[in-house]
Design an enzyme around this catalytic site. Structure first.
Site, PDB file in Angstrom:
ATOM      1  N   HIS A  50       0.798  -1.229   0.000  1.00  0.00           N
ATOM      2  CA  HIS A  50       0.000   0.000   0.000  1.00  0.00           C
ATOM      3  C   HIS A  50       0.826   1.272   0.000  1.00  0.00           C
ATOM      4  O   HIS A  50       0.275   2.360  -0.103  1.00  0.00           O
ATOM      5  CB  HIS A  50      -0.940   0.020   1.212  1.00  0.00           C
ATOM      6  CG  HIS A  50      -0.217   0.281   2.500  1.00  0.00           C
ATOM      7  ND1 HIS A  50       0.523  -0.696   3.147  1.00  0.00           N
ATOM      8  CD2 HIS A  50      -0.085   1.401   3.247  1.00  0.00           C
ATOM      9  CE1 HIS A  50       1.063  -0.166   4.236  1.00  0.00           C
ATOM     10  NE2 HIS A  50       0.712   1.090   4.330  1.00  0.00           N
TER      11      HIS A  50
HETATM   12  C1  UD1 Z   1      -1.637   5.398   6.404  1.00  0.00           C
HETATM   13  C2  UD1 Z   1      -0.287   5.729   7.034  1.00  0.00           C
HETATM   14  C3  UD1 Z   1       0.704   4.607   6.771  1.00  0.00           C
HETATM   15  C4  UD1 Z   1       0.146   3.266   7.223  1.00  0.00           C
HETATM   16  C5  UD1 Z   1      -1.207   3.057   6.575  1.00  0.00           C
HETATM   17  C6  UD1 Z   1      -1.828   1.764   7.020  1.00  0.00           C
HETATM   18  C7  UD1 Z   1       0.221   8.138   7.028  1.00  0.00           C
HETATM   19  C8  UD1 Z   1       1.092   9.175   6.448  1.00  0.00           C
HETATM   20  N1  UD1 Z   1       0.283   6.935   6.441  1.00  0.00           N
HETATM   21  O1  UD1 Z   1      -1.450   5.333   5.001  1.00  0.00           O
HETATM   22  O2  UD1 Z   1       1.886   4.855   7.496  1.00  0.00           O
HETATM   23  O3  UD1 Z   1       1.024   2.247   6.854  1.00  0.00           O
HETATM   24  O4  UD1 Z   1      -2.065   4.158   6.925  1.00  0.00           O
HETATM   25  O5  UD1 Z   1      -2.988   1.503   6.302  1.00  0.00           O
HETATM   26  O6  UD1 Z   1      -0.462   8.382   7.989  1.00  0.00           O
HETATM   27  N2  UD1 Z   1      -8.716   5.407   2.039  1.00  0.00           N
HETATM   28  C9  UD1 Z   1      -9.969   4.852   1.927  1.00  0.00           C
HETATM   29  N3  UD1 Z   1     -10.590   4.446   3.072  1.00  0.00           N
HETATM   30  C10 UD1 Z   1     -10.035   4.586   4.302  1.00  0.00           C
HETATM   31  C11 UD1 Z   1      -8.780   5.159   4.409  1.00  0.00           C
HETATM   32  C12 UD1 Z   1      -8.120   5.569   3.273  1.00  0.00           C
HETATM   33  O7  UD1 Z   1     -10.497   4.721   0.831  1.00  0.00           O
HETATM   34  O8  UD1 Z   1     -10.663   4.164   5.292  1.00  0.00           O
HETATM   35  C13 UD1 Z   1      -8.005   5.809   0.818  1.00  0.00           C
HETATM   36  C14 UD1 Z   1      -8.236   7.252   0.443  1.00  0.00           C
HETATM   37  O9  UD1 Z   1      -8.268   7.340  -0.941  1.00  0.00           O
HETATM   38  C15 UD1 Z   1      -6.991   7.936   0.953  1.00  0.00           C
HETATM   39  C16 UD1 Z   1      -5.924   6.857   0.775  1.00  0.00           C
HETATM   40  O10 UD1 Z   1      -6.617   5.629   1.020  1.00  0.00           O
HETATM   41  O11 UD1 Z   1      -6.704   9.108   0.280  1.00  0.00           O
HETATM   42  C17 UD1 Z   1      -4.769   6.990   1.714  1.00  0.00           C
HETATM   43  O12 UD1 Z   1      -5.220   7.021   3.073  1.00  0.00           O
HETATM   44  P1  UD1 Z   1      -4.311   7.739   4.202  1.00  0.00           P
HETATM   45  O13 UD1 Z   1      -4.904   7.534   5.536  1.00  0.00           O
HETATM   46  O14 UD1 Z   1      -4.028   9.142   3.772  1.00  0.00           O
HETATM   47  O15 UD1 Z   1      -2.949   6.977   4.110  1.00  0.00           O
HETATM   48  P2  UD1 Z   1      -2.649   5.414   4.013  1.00  0.00           P
HETATM   49  O16 UD1 Z   1      -2.107   5.132   2.672  1.00  0.00           O
HETATM   50  O17 UD1 Z   1      -3.805   4.602   4.495  1.00  0.00           O
END
Ligand code: UD1
Length: 365
Positions: A210
């Site tokens: 991811h």
């Molecule tokens: C975050 C953490 C990362 C961790 C990961 C575990 C940061 C900088 N990164 O990354 O260290 O390894 O979580 O999962 O905090 N999204 C959804 N549904 C959700 C959450 C996210 O669709 O419930 C999608 C959205 O498009 C979002 C993208 O995932 O923009 C990224 O989510 P985000 O929380 O920004 O970062 P992660 O990649 O999940």
């Protein structure tokens, strides 16, 4: 006269935080002298990414939900800060506990430190020295702001000492994710996820990817999917996908072949159940590097570095470049087994130690 309990606020937001919170929820619940308040920032909000995981871990509903959702780093960090500040001011806890290295962690640490509320960081001192990763920035800043630093491993203690953190703030308490693993492994084994997926013990590979560096570049993602497709020609490959990854794979128009199974995110227990019986894990997650080391399951981490070096030196982890041939070579030749549970203080008692520090003034060097 009885003393009023000390108020401790835990703030979590993203999936990997929840396994670190759960053991402390239980440990604080056993103490009459603690009022433990849980704040969920809403960084992760999909049912599979949050609610399902928290349910598996027996974490009660949060006392506050900030509903921050997704956004750019600045939007997400600022959104959490704006919403957490009035809560922190109103509660004025003795400590704010933050976990790991996600955006929620650093946002909350900044707010609390500026309100002069002591911050305690669970999983302090890990360093990849790779400033292109947002998590490294989050780790360094959070540690700098923390009054108490709970280190999971000796290397983390050494990193903090080298950065000039006074020794009396650092406590080598061990790895709290392993507390959750130790407690829930029997239930995970009983659930028999492997059999439900029609798989043999040690006869399949589990994949999670991811990180933006692996999934946001179409070229890199194609290389990785190509390697997984080759492996899936003769071995079942289970790939539960993070929402970010699912979106990128969809954009590529990729269709799985052979025994490659693209799945929605799965619950904590199902993941643990599958990983414990797998032949190999391919991942870019931090937590899985640790869990596989504890379980003695070989792990290939698709990253140029790791902030968890003990998983390579003492455990089953190996780093591999995000290239098709490198991954295939490593998957075919690099499988090396070690017995699990061999890292110091990765023993299921980390939450106990943290509570002893916070409530009884004990030290763990
Ligand atoms: C975050 C953490 C990362 C961790 C990961 C575990 C940061 C900088 N990164 O990354 O260290 O390894 O979580 O999962 O905090 N999204 C959804 N549904 C959700 C959450 C996210 O669709 O419930 C999608 C959205 O498009 C979002 C993208 O995932 O923009 C990224 O989510 P985000 O929380 O920004 O970062 P992660 O990649 O999940």
């Amino acid at each position: 006269m009885t003393q009023s309990p000390q108020r401790i606020v835990s703030v979590v937001g993203a999936r990997p935080n929840f396994m670190k919170l759960a053991p402390l929820v239980r440990a604080f619940a056993a103490r009459a002298d603690v009022q433990h308040v849980i704040v969920h920032t809403g960084q992760h909000y999909d049912r599979e990414m949050s609610e399902d995981v928290l349910r598996d871990l027996d974490v009660p509903p949060a006392d506050y939900n900030l509903d921050v959702g997704s956004g750019t780093h600045a939007q997400q960090t600022a959104g959490i800060m704006l919403r957490f500040e009035p809560i922190c001011e109103a509660l004025r806890p003795q400590f704010v506990l933050v976990y790991g290295d996600v955006n929620s962690t650093v946002a909350v640490a900044l707010v609390a430190a500026k309100l002069c509320v002591p911050v305690a960081h669970v999983e302090a001192g890990l360093r990849s020295r790779d400033w292109s990763m947002p998590e490294e920035i989050n780790r360094v800043v959070t540690d700098r702001l923390s009054a108490l630093l709970f280190a999971p491993s000796r290397d983390a203690v050494d990193n903090l000492t080298a950065e000039g953190v006074p020794a009396d703030r650092i406590h080598f308490v061990g790895n709290i994710m392993i507390d959750s693993l130790v407690r829930l492994l029997p239930a995970a084994r009983r659930m028999g996820a492997r059999a439900r997926h029609g798989l043999r013990e040690g006869g399949y590979i589990v994949v999670t990817l991811h990180r933006p560096s692996n999934v946001d570049s179409p070229e890199t993602l194609k290389e990785l999917l190509s390697a997984l497709s080759v492996l899936a020609a003769d071995t079942p490959v289970l790939f539960p996908m993070h929402p970010r990854t699912r979106a990128r794979v969809r954009t590529l128009g990729f269709r799985p072949t052979g025994q490659l199974r693209l799945l929605d995110p799965i619950s904590y227990l199902e993941m643990l159940s599958l990983v414990a019986s797998s032949r190999l894990v391919i991942t870019d997650s931090g937590g899985l590097q640790e869990e596989t080391t504890f379980l003695g399951v070989p792990c290939l981490t698709v990253r140029p570095n790791t902030e968890r070096p003990v998983t390579c030196t003492l455990g089953t982890n190996r780093l591999v470049a995000p290239r098709r041939d490198a991954l295939l070579d490593a998957a075919r030749n690099g499988i090396h087994l070690r017995s699990g549970g061999q890292v110091e203080r990765w023993d299921g008692k980390t939450a106990e130690r943290i509570v002893a520090v916070l409530c009884d003034g004990e030290r763990f060097e």
